[in-house]
Design a protein around this motif. Sequence first.
Motif, short mmCIF file in Angstrom:
data_model
loop_
_atom_site.label_atom_id
_atom_site.label_comp_id
_atom_site.label_asym_id
_atom_site.label_seq_id
_atom_site.Cartn_x
_atom_site.Cartn_y
_atom_site.Cartn_z
N GLU A 92 63.65 58.51 4.35
CA GLU A 92 63.35 57.17 4.87
C GLU A 92 64.43 56.18 4.49
N ASP A 93 64.99 56.33 3.31
CA ASP A 93 66.02 55.42 2.83
C ASP A 93 67.35 55.78 3.49
N GLU A 94 67.81 54.93 4.42
CA GLU A 94 69.05 55.23 5.14
C GLU A 94 70.24 55.33 4.20
N HIS A 95 70.23 54.57 3.11
CA HIS A 95 71.37 54.56 2.20
C HIS A 95 71.52 55.90 1.48
N ARG A 96 70.44 56.69 1.41
CA ARG A 96 70.50 57.97 0.69
C ARG A 96 70.46 59.16 1.65
N ARG A 97 70.32 58.91 2.94
CA ARG A 97 70.04 60.00 3.88
C ARG A 97 71.17 61.03 3.90
N LEU A 98 72.41 60.57 3.96
CA LEU A 98 73.52 61.53 3.99
C LEU A 98 73.63 62.28 2.66
N ASP A 99 73.28 61.62 1.55
CA ASP A 99 73.30 62.31 0.26
C ASP A 99 72.28 63.44 0.22
N LEU A 100 71.13 63.21 0.87
CA LEU A 100 70.05 64.18 0.81
C LEU A 100 70.22 65.31 1.82
N LEU A 101 71.00 65.07 2.87
CA LEU A 101 71.21 66.12 3.88
C LEU A 101 72.33 67.05 3.43
N HIS A 102 72.02 67.83 2.41
CA HIS A 102 72.95 68.86 1.95
C HIS A 102 72.12 70.02 1.41
N SER A 103 72.69 71.21 1.51
CA SER A 103 72.06 72.41 0.98
C SER A 103 73.16 73.36 0.56
N GLY A 104 73.28 73.58 -0.74
CA GLY A 104 74.39 74.39 -1.23
C GLY A 104 75.71 73.72 -0.89
N ASP A 105 76.61 74.49 -0.25
CA ASP A 105 77.90 73.91 0.13
C ASP A 105 77.90 73.35 1.54
N ILE B 90 73.42 70.72 13.05
CA ILE B 90 73.87 70.90 11.67
C ILE B 90 72.93 70.20 10.69
N ALA B 91 72.44 69.00 11.06
CA ALA B 91 71.53 68.28 10.18
C ALA B 91 70.19 69.00 10.10
N LEU B 92 69.71 69.51 11.22
CA LEU B 92 68.43 70.25 11.22
C LEU B 92 68.53 71.50 10.37
N ARG B 93 69.65 72.22 10.46
CA ARG B 93 69.81 73.44 9.68
C ARG B 93 69.91 73.14 8.19
N VAL B 94 70.63 72.08 7.86
CA VAL B 94 70.73 71.70 6.44
C VAL B 94 69.37 71.30 5.91
N ALA B 95 68.63 70.48 6.66
CA ALA B 95 67.30 70.05 6.21
C ALA B 95 66.36 71.26 6.10
N GLY B 96 66.39 72.14 7.11
CA GLY B 96 65.55 73.32 7.06
C GLY B 96 65.91 74.24 5.90
N SER B 97 67.22 74.40 5.66
CA SER B 97 67.66 75.25 4.56
C SER B 97 67.23 74.68 3.22
N ARG B 98 67.27 73.35 3.12
CA ARG B 98 66.88 72.72 1.85
C ARG B 98 65.39 72.93 1.60
N LEU B 99 64.58 72.81 2.64
CA LEU B 99 63.14 73.05 2.48
C LEU B 99 62.87 74.52 2.17
N ALA B 100 63.60 75.42 2.85
CA ALA B 100 63.39 76.85 2.61
C ALA B 100 63.72 77.23 1.17
N ALA B 101 64.71 76.54 0.58
CA ALA B 101 65.12 76.84 -0.79
C ALA B 101 64.19 76.20 -1.83
N ARG B 102 63.27 75.32 -1.36
CA ARG B 102 62.35 74.64 -2.27
C ARG B 102 60.93 74.81 -1.76
N PRO B 103 60.30 75.94 -2.05
CA PRO B 103 58.96 76.23 -1.50
C PRO B 103 57.92 75.19 -1.90
N GLY B 104 58.15 74.50 -3.02
CA GLY B 104 57.17 73.52 -3.48
C GLY B 104 57.21 72.21 -2.72
#
Length: 918
Positions: free
Chosen positions: A477-490, A452-466
């Motif tokens: 790298e920042d553990e405190h923000r990692r769960l915040d960043l592992l999201h893509s859409g819903d 699930i984390a790999l798909r979310v991370a991959g989806s986020r990169l796919a949605a941001r070509p830049g």
Amino acid sequence: MEFRIMGALEVRDGTRDHTPTAPKHRDLLAVFLLSPRRPMTLALLRRSLWPGEDGERSDSLVRGYVGRLRQLIGEDVITTVSGTYTLSVDEDLIDVHRFRRLVAEGLGAARAGRDEQAHERLRAALGLWRGPALEDVDPDGHRWRETRRLREELEELRLLAVERRIDLDLKAGRHREVLAELRRLAELHPLWQRFRGQYMLALYRSGRRADALDAYAGLRDALSDGHAIDPDPELQLLHHRLLHDDVSLHVSAGPPVLVPYDVADFTGRDDLVGLLDGLMPDQGEPARIVIHGQAGVGKSALAVHAAWRHRERFPDGILYADLRSDRGEPLEPAGVLEDFLRWLGCPAQAMPATVEQRERLLRAYTANRRVLVLLDNASDEGQVRPLLTSCLTLVTSRSALGGLTDAQRLPVGVLAEDDAVDLLIRLIGKERATADRSATRRLARFCGGLPIALRVAGSRLAARPGWTVDYLVGLLEDEHRRLDLLHSGDQTVRSVYAVGYEGLPESGRRMLRLLGALSAPDFANWVAAHFGEEAETLVEAGLLETHVVDVAGQVRYRLHDLTRLYARERLLAETGADGVHQALTRLSPLVMAMVCASRFSPGSGAGTGTGTGAGTGAGAGTGAGAFLSTTDIRDSVNWLIAERAFLVSLIGDLHGAALWDDAWRLAHLLTPFFERHRFLGDWRRAGELALDAARRAEDTRGEALVLRDLGDLSRAERRWDLAHDRLRHALAMFLRSGGVRDAAHTRRRLGQVHLEQGRLAEAERDLTACLAWSGDRSDATGAADARLALGTVLHRAGRLEEAAAQLDAAAAVLSDIGDRHKRADALLALSAVRLSQRLVPEGRDAAQEARSIAARLGDRLLDAHALVALAEVNLADGMPLRAVQLAEEALEIFESAADEQGRTRTIDVLARARRAGL
């Protein structure tokens, strides 16, 4: 050449007719066709041609008939071998065998859901039918038993083919085209219930519902009057649906396939797919398979993939239900049962009111169907049991659902790193993923192989070509923000954990939060129990994974890295910034007590020149109470070995939470254990953290103790200058603070360093002074350690009698105080002295006693040192071959333990023993 025996006998070659006209020629051909490719003797042919006679015809007459038949149908068609005749034609040229093949292919295609192919094969088979086999050659079927058996077989196959072909016609909506045929079949076979059911359905779909109900009533009356039985359950169910005007019967919509789409980029899992293929039985065999694992691990994706992979095996459909609502709450079985029944054709007005009635009806609907049932995200056994039928059922759950005792189980773990990278490549594209291979691997590690984390991370990169992969990795790298960043859409990773967390009892939620304070790779159940709950509570919720059973007999558990981040997040949210500090403060005293109970004596580890280090003590394995009450040293050692990684991680956690005193004290308590078992890497990490902690705590004695521990580490690493500097610094600090005993122990270590540096006079002076400070009564352990080290110095100096006296005295004191490890060290040193004195029997006795102690303690390294000593004894006693055996056994232990010092010594002994044996 084509041979036809269904109906009248015919032989055709394209448009040309080669059928024999003479009766005996026709009879002879029929006999051959009833047993093609079977050698026929003249006697067998004679009995077949004249069944009422008893060998009255001559062999030449039979040969004449065979010769004439060859002229009619071809010389090579009937072959002669060893006096026998054989009809040597491909079986597919005979209509009976082609009929059988086409029917089998049609039935197989129908089972696999290939309707058009099945219809084509069955129509082709039925097109070959021209009547009963050999109806013009053996009209009554009395001449040959084969004729009668063949006619019965072919009639059964024909009716089966007709029945299946009509099923396909009805499924395709051709009910009006088959209505007349079904009326005739129902009249010809009035008790054949399948034809009656098809006739009822065709009438109903043709707008003749009353006639359909009358057709059922007629069969029911006939069965009741003539046989006192009821129609089959399947026909009763159809009548029930007709009676309630089930609209789903109007047009055949095909079998329900409710399963979600297969994951397009399904990656890895080849081993699990293979295991699941093996667990899924053949059609018609009931089975239950529970696919279980932690949150987000890909259980549902695996089950859905398996469902589509085996779709053709379930032509009657795939029923699917997500047993968890959108809000994460478990669904009630009653609603799922109603949904399944509606899809299977139960009309709304006939839906039973109670769960029990719906269970029974579901079993009736699925009894004769080849259906796969997939129950996703089951919470417990009670939710699953009402939905079980005789069909194959796949269940996914975070729990293993142990209450389903007849189920097979398939655990699912995280993806291996290479599979995780492959998934990322599929999600974001090969060019982008391989532009920075190291960043892609780091991203896979940050996701911990969790799909699930790999798909979310991959989806986020796919949605941001830049974005580059390295840029996202930098954010994560920042553990405190990692769960915040592992999201893509819903899609969020946090929501996966929230479902399990909210479903826990309060004690379970509290335990998970407290576990978030730890960074250990795994832990035993006593840790969870100390936090107020059994670890299995979190395992059942999919938030914890059972790892291994360790050497102490404990089950070990581990948190996924992302689960740990979620747990720490919840801990901080519930208790504020002090949450981690409070959790560790709660755990630290218990851990200290358990390590102390191992009877490793901090500060007393000596080392003796054998390299075996400090002694060990007693302890337990599975919990604080049992641990503190045991007196078995082997259990203590096993417990410490099992908990080593946990304890080292805990030192880091205590240091990170600014619990300085606890951090250095725990590291100091573990030093003898690290030394004895030569866990140098753990010792170094713990010692560096401990020194920093003691200095931050401004604890002078603590700093000196840790410096002395680090001096012992430098000795173990054979870094004598560094060891000397650290020990001199520690000695000065002890002398300034008035710590006489601590100074004596440190002075002894300095003496051992001087010994290794070849400064024997200084070593003897240090150890003699240490012995004077310790005193046998005030510090028996310290005095014994000093005598042990002094004996080694005197041995090195060639003063053998004095060395033996010191070692004898050390061994006696250590026996009195019960320190078996160090007594073994003293005995090994004494054995070496006795060999130098050429007292081989005394040397053997000392080495053998040391090995007996090692065996009782279960200490493999100590045993290896004893084996080397015994190898030296046997070499001195003129037994080099035995010495080689012992040295090889010791070398294997040293190499497995990565003990380079012991390995070097053993190789030297082994070389000398081999030279002596030549």
